[in-house]
Design a protein around this motif. Structure first.
Motif, mmCIF file in Angstrom:
data_model
loop_
_atom_site.group_PDB
_atom_site.id
_atom_site.type_symbol
_atom_site.label_atom_id
_atom_site.label_comp_id
_atom_site.label_asym_id
_atom_site.label_seq_id
_atom_site.Cartn_x
_atom_site.Cartn_y
_atom_site.Cartn_z
ATOM 1 N N LEU A 454 2.595 -38.808 -2.426
ATOM 2 C CA LEU A 454 2.471 -40.253 -2.637
ATOM 3 C C LEU A 454 1.865 -40.869 -1.388
ATOM 4 O O LEU A 454 2.351 -40.636 -0.280
ATOM 5 C CB LEU A 454 3.846 -40.880 -2.892
ATOM 6 C CG LEU A 454 4.580 -40.441 -4.167
ATOM 7 C CD1 LEU A 454 5.947 -41.093 -4.233
ATOM 8 C CD2 LEU A 454 3.780 -40.793 -5.403
ATOM 9 N N VAL A 455 0.801 -41.646 -1.563
ATOM 10 C CA VAL A 455 0.104 -42.240 -0.413
ATOM 11 C C VAL A 455 -0.188 -43.708 -0.723
ATOM 12 O O VAL A 455 -0.693 -44.027 -1.809
ATOM 13 C CB VAL A 455 -1.238 -41.484 -0.160
ATOM 14 C CG1 VAL A 455 -2.027 -42.134 0.964
ATOM 15 C CG2 VAL A 455 -0.975 -40.016 0.171
ATOM 16 N N HIS A 560 -4.291 -46.191 -7.890
ATOM 17 C CA HIS A 560 -3.371 -47.134 -8.547
ATOM 18 C C HIS A 560 -2.486 -46.377 -9.533
ATOM 19 O O HIS A 560 -2.368 -46.742 -10.707
ATOM 20 C CB HIS A 560 -4.135 -48.251 -9.279
ATOM 21 C CG HIS A 560 -4.557 -49.355 -8.366
ATOM 22 N ND1 HIS A 560 -3.673 -50.273 -7.848
ATOM 23 C CD2 HIS A 560 -5.767 -49.670 -7.849
ATOM 24 C CE1 HIS A 560 -4.325 -51.107 -7.057
ATOM 25 N NE2 HIS A 560 -5.597 -50.760 -7.033
ATOM 26 N N ALA A 561 -1.848 -45.331 -9.033
ATOM 27 C CA ALA A 561 -1.017 -44.478 -9.899
ATOM 28 C C ALA A 561 0.102 -45.266 -10.564
ATOM 29 O O ALA A 561 0.576 -44.897 -11.644
ATOM 30 C CB ALA A 561 -0.429 -43.331 -9.066
ATOM 31 N N ILE A 586 -2.722 -36.148 -5.393
ATOM 32 C CA ILE A 586 -2.414 -37.283 -4.505
ATOM 33 C C ILE A 586 -2.376 -38.562 -5.338
ATOM 34 O O ILE A 586 -3.352 -38.917 -6.001
ATOM 35 C CB ILE A 586 -3.469 -37.402 -3.379
ATOM 36 C CG1 ILE A 586 -3.461 -36.131 -2.516
ATOM 37 C CG2 ILE A 586 -3.204 -38.643 -2.515
ATOM 38 C CD1 ILE A 586 -4.565 -36.063 -1.480
ATOM 39 N N LEU A 587 -1.238 -39.221 -5.309
ATOM 40 C CA LEU A 587 -1.074 -40.472 -6.060
ATOM 41 C C LEU A 587 -1.186 -41.639 -5.090
ATOM 42 O O LEU A 587 -0.335 -41.820 -4.222
ATOM 43 C CB LEU A 587 0.289 -40.502 -6.753
ATOM 44 C CG LEU A 587 0.605 -39.313 -7.683
ATOM 45 C CD1 LEU A 587 2.024 -39.429 -8.229
ATOM 46 C CD2 LEU A 587 -0.387 -39.240 -8.832
ATOM 47 N N ILE A 588 -2.269 -42.416 -5.216
ATOM 48 C CA ILE A 588 -2.451 -43.590 -4.352
ATOM 49 C C ILE A 588 -1.854 -44.796 -5.075
ATOM 50 O O ILE A 588 -2.186 -45.050 -6.233
ATOM 51 C CB ILE A 588 -3.956 -43.846 -4.065
ATOM 52 C CG1 ILE A 588 -4.586 -42.617 -3.400
ATOM 53 C CG2 ILE A 588 -4.138 -45.079 -3.199
ATOM 54 C CD1 ILE A 588 -6.078 -42.772 -3.093
ATOM 55 N N LEU A 601 6.939 -43.375 -10.234
ATOM 56 C CA LEU A 601 6.389 -42.538 -9.160
ATOM 57 C C LEU A 601 7.444 -41.590 -8.600
ATOM 58 O O LEU A 601 7.146 -40.455 -8.241
ATOM 59 C CB LEU A 601 5.790 -43.410 -8.048
ATOM 60 C CG LEU A 601 4.543 -44.213 -8.451
ATOM 61 C CD1 LEU A 601 4.007 -44.993 -7.259
ATOM 62 C CD2 LEU A 601 3.433 -43.311 -8.994
ATOM 63 N N LYS A 602 8.694 -42.043 -8.553
ATOM 64 C CA LYS A 602 9.785 -41.184 -8.057
ATOM 65 C C LYS A 602 9.956 -39.986 -8.996
ATOM 66 O O LYS A 602 10.082 -38.841 -8.556
ATOM 67 C CB LYS A 602 11.085 -42.005 -7.989
ATOM 68 C CG LYS A 602 12.286 -41.250 -7.413
ATOM 69 C CD LYS A 602 13.481 -42.197 -7.283
ATOM 70 C CE LYS A 602 14.644 -41.560 -6.553
ATOM 71 N NZ LYS A 602 15.332 -40.526 -7.319
#
Length: 684
Positions: A454-455, A560-561, A586-588, A601-602
């Motif tokens: 996660l970024v 924008h995940a 990689i999820l931005i 996201l978690k």
């Protein structure tokens, strides 16, 4: 969808009121009995005006000492009500002359609403009002509040429901032991307790729907859904289909020349499907498996079983990219067996397409793959015995019906539906009770686990540098553009801008772009170039969500995940990790994150198991959204909750089987009580 006929009234309910009730799906007195409260309000006690706490609902009683229409800051009705302890302001921003008359000076009223501080002092905005006489008694029990619609007040609904409770037969339709085992009350007792709670009823249990009366109603609702779906299942089994014997010629030849061995789960699913195909009633099976679990080879073996028996098989997929991917795989596997696969898509040249259609019509070609182009009228499959539908939840009931109507000899084709969105057990037991289910619960060997990072979007430059470094070592990467559901044009513009920005930032790398508006042949050419290693980075919208299989691509970036659903994120992530190299997704995300965004996201960060993710997705989104297009015609649950009431699903399922076998008349009456002749069997 056919238009509903105008609502007809019944004694005491004219056409206009019937029309309003129909909006709540109330079309007869029996439906009123099952129109249960949304919540309850406590009107059993009065609160002194001075003691009313801001932010909490309260009931006060007093005399109207002033009432006027105020024009500033906007036109509104403002009244002042006084009791022995103080004065409270009541305010209406929208009001009728009748309300103004109700609040005449000197009138004694009870107001129910939430108290808050306002410009005029402590106030209630749009409180519920009841004129009363001095010393008038209070209700002895909680007051039900019903779901309603414009022009239909609570008082009218309560009157109609009370009349229905007095006139409708509330017969007990469940076997006595069924309720006794679960410690639940009878039907009549349960509905009366919910519409008119006893004075000593536990308000918390009623509010959170844990009261035994609520559980009794939920059990019956789950039972009715099971009955409806099991009847659909039994009705299908009573129909005829071509029995396709498992001859083992072509299927054994395909297995022998595959460069890999089937997993235990694949072999088990293939055997279940082979047995179904050999029966003379139509198969109705759902093959579900996580991303990359190898559903296509299982479908290929099923299709070959049809061909071995001299019949045709067709596979339908929702997108051009996914359909082409399936076609390429099948064509590659089956060419050594001397079999050709027809490719039907909207993008093929007219002459090629017509030649292909003619070969299918004549029976020369036995296998076809396509998008919904497969179900269009000119496509004739005279010997169709098996229809495979991939990502079945993306097709509506109508589309699946259209494919089914193309069966050989007027018989129903066998149906195999595939889904890479694993279905949680509670959902499979309720919304999918009309299907047999095969599960691929292991991944083929050699797949590497995908690392998820996660970024925040403030570190976008670091991510670009990482993509640059990975591609320099010979790897390939996907870059998924943000999801903009409100505007396709805006999404396209963003994709083009992202492509241009990355092309400039990733100097020396070959960057391609695919999006939904590209012509199909341009899309195919770009995908083929990426698969062949002629492009290093593929910038894409969600068109690559399913069906793209490039083992050398080991890096996935999703911008924008937080805008994506869990199932979509899991599907997209599954595009990498298909080779032996370590893969990273990689999820931005953009700040600030909403509560739901943070939860999603978690879940995706902590889990790679599609079944766990699907269970969490169901919890966050609820079954309505999760089931998607399949819902058309499905009796949906109004009161039962799949998570909170999971313990009732198994008893409901067992009871449905028992009633259908031993008491079909009771089953019929239960369906009539809840669905009122509107039983919509899910026929697709």
């Amino acid at each position: 969808m056919p238009q509903s006929p105008p609502a007809a009234g019944w004694p005491g309910v004219g056409p206009q009121l019937a029309g309003r009730l129909a909006k709540l799906d109330i079309r007869r007195p029996e439906d009123l009995v099952l129109h249960l409260p949304l919540r309850y309000e406590d009107e059993t006690r009065l609160t002194a005006i001075a003691a009313a706490r801001p932010g909490f609902p309260a009931q006060v009683e007093g005399e109207v000492v002033a009432c006027e229409v105020v024009l500033r800051p906007r036109r509104q009705l403002v009244a002042r009500v006084q009791d022995d302890s103080g004065i409270l302001v009541a305010r209406w921003l929208n009001f009728y002359p009748s309300q103004q008359k109700q609040m005449a000076v000197g009138q004694r009223v009870r107001l129910f609403g939430e108290v808050r501080g306002g410009f005029f002092g402590d106030e209630m905005v749009h409180p519920r009002v009841r004129p009363v006489a001095a010393g008038e008694g209070l209700p002895q029990a909680l007051t039900p509040v019903y779901p309603t619609t414009a022009g239909l007040g609570q008082a009218t609904l309560r009157k109609l429901i009370d009349r229905a409770l007095a006139t409708v037969r509330l017969d007990e339709l469940l076997p006595a032991d069924a309720c006794a085992v679960l410690g639940l009350p009878g039907f009549a007792e349960a509905v009366r307790a919910l519409h008119h709670p006893a004075p000593d009823a536990d308000p918390a249990a009623l509010e959170c729907r844990e009261h035994p009366a609520w559980r009794r109603i939920k059990l019956e609702e789950l039972l009715v859904q099971q009955l409806s779906l099991r009847r659909a299942y039994n009705a299908r089994r009573a129909r005829g289909a071509v029995a396709l014997a498992a001859r083992g010629q072509l299927t054994a030849a395909l297995r022998a020349q595959l460069p890999f061995r089937l997993t235990g789960a694949q072999a088990r699913a293939a055997a279940e499907i082979a047995a179904d195909l050999a029966a003379s009633h139509p198969m109705q099976r759902l093959l579900q498996g996580d991303v990359g679990s190898g559903k296509t080879i299982v479908a290929a073996l099923a299709m070959l079983q049809a061909v071995e028996n001299g019949y045709q098989a067709a596979l339908m997929a929702p997108t051009e990219i996914l359909a082409e991917q399936h076609w390429r795989k099948l064509a590659g596997w089956l060419a050594p067996l001397g079999l050709e696969v027809a490719w039907l898509s909207g993008s093929r040249r007219k002459r090629e397409r017509e030649a292909e259609l003619e070969r299918l019509r004549s029976g020369e070609l036995q296998l076809a793959v396509g998008t919904h182009a497969l179900i269009e009228d000119p496509v004739t499959l005279p010997r169709l015995a098996l229809a495979v539908v991939d990502e079945q939840h993306r097709f509506g009931v109508r589309q699946r019906l259209a494919l089914r109507e193309k069966g050989a000899d007027g018989l129903r084709p066998h149906m195999l539906m595939m889904s890479a969105t694993p279905i949680p057990r509670t959902l499979a037991m309720t919304h999918y009770a009309d299907l047999d289910v095969s599960v691929l619960d292991e991944l083929p060997p050699g797949r590497t686990p995908i690392l998820t990072k996660l970024v925040s979007d403030g570190r976008r430059e670091e991510v670009i540098a990482r993509v640059h470094a990975a591609c320099r070592t010979g790897r390939q990467a996907y870059w998924v553009c943000p999801l903009i559901e409100e505007s396709e044009a805006l999404q396209l513009q963003t994709a083009v801008e992202t492509f241009e920005a990355l092309s400039a930032a990733l100097s020396g790398l070959r960057v391609g772009l695919v999006h939904g508006r590209l012509k199909a042949d341009e899309k195919s050419a770009t995908m083929a170039a990426f698969a062949a290693g002629e492009l290093d980075v593929l910038v894409a919208t969600t068109v690559i969500e399913v069906g793209v299989d490039v083992p050398n691509a080991s890096l996935m970036v999703i911008e924008h995940a937080e805008r994506f659903g869990l199932a979509q994120l899991h599907q997209l992530r599954g595009r990498v990790g298909r080779g032996s190299a370590e893969s990273v997704c990689i999820l931005i995300y953009a700040q600030p994150l909403s509560q739901t965004g943070r939860e999603r996201l978690k879940v995706i960060y902590e889990n790679t198991d599609g079944f766990v993710i699907a269970r969490e997705d169901l919890r966050i989104r609820g079954p309505g959204e999760f089931v998607g297009a399949r819902q058309s015609g499905l009796p949906l649950l109004r009161y039962a909750d799949l998570e909170a009431d999971a313990a009732l699903i198994e008893p409901a399922r067992a009871l449905a089987e028992r009633l259908l076998a031993e008491s079909p008349v009771l089953a019929e009456r239960l369906l009539a009580r809840w669905l009122g002749g509107r039983e919509a069997l899910l026929r697709a």
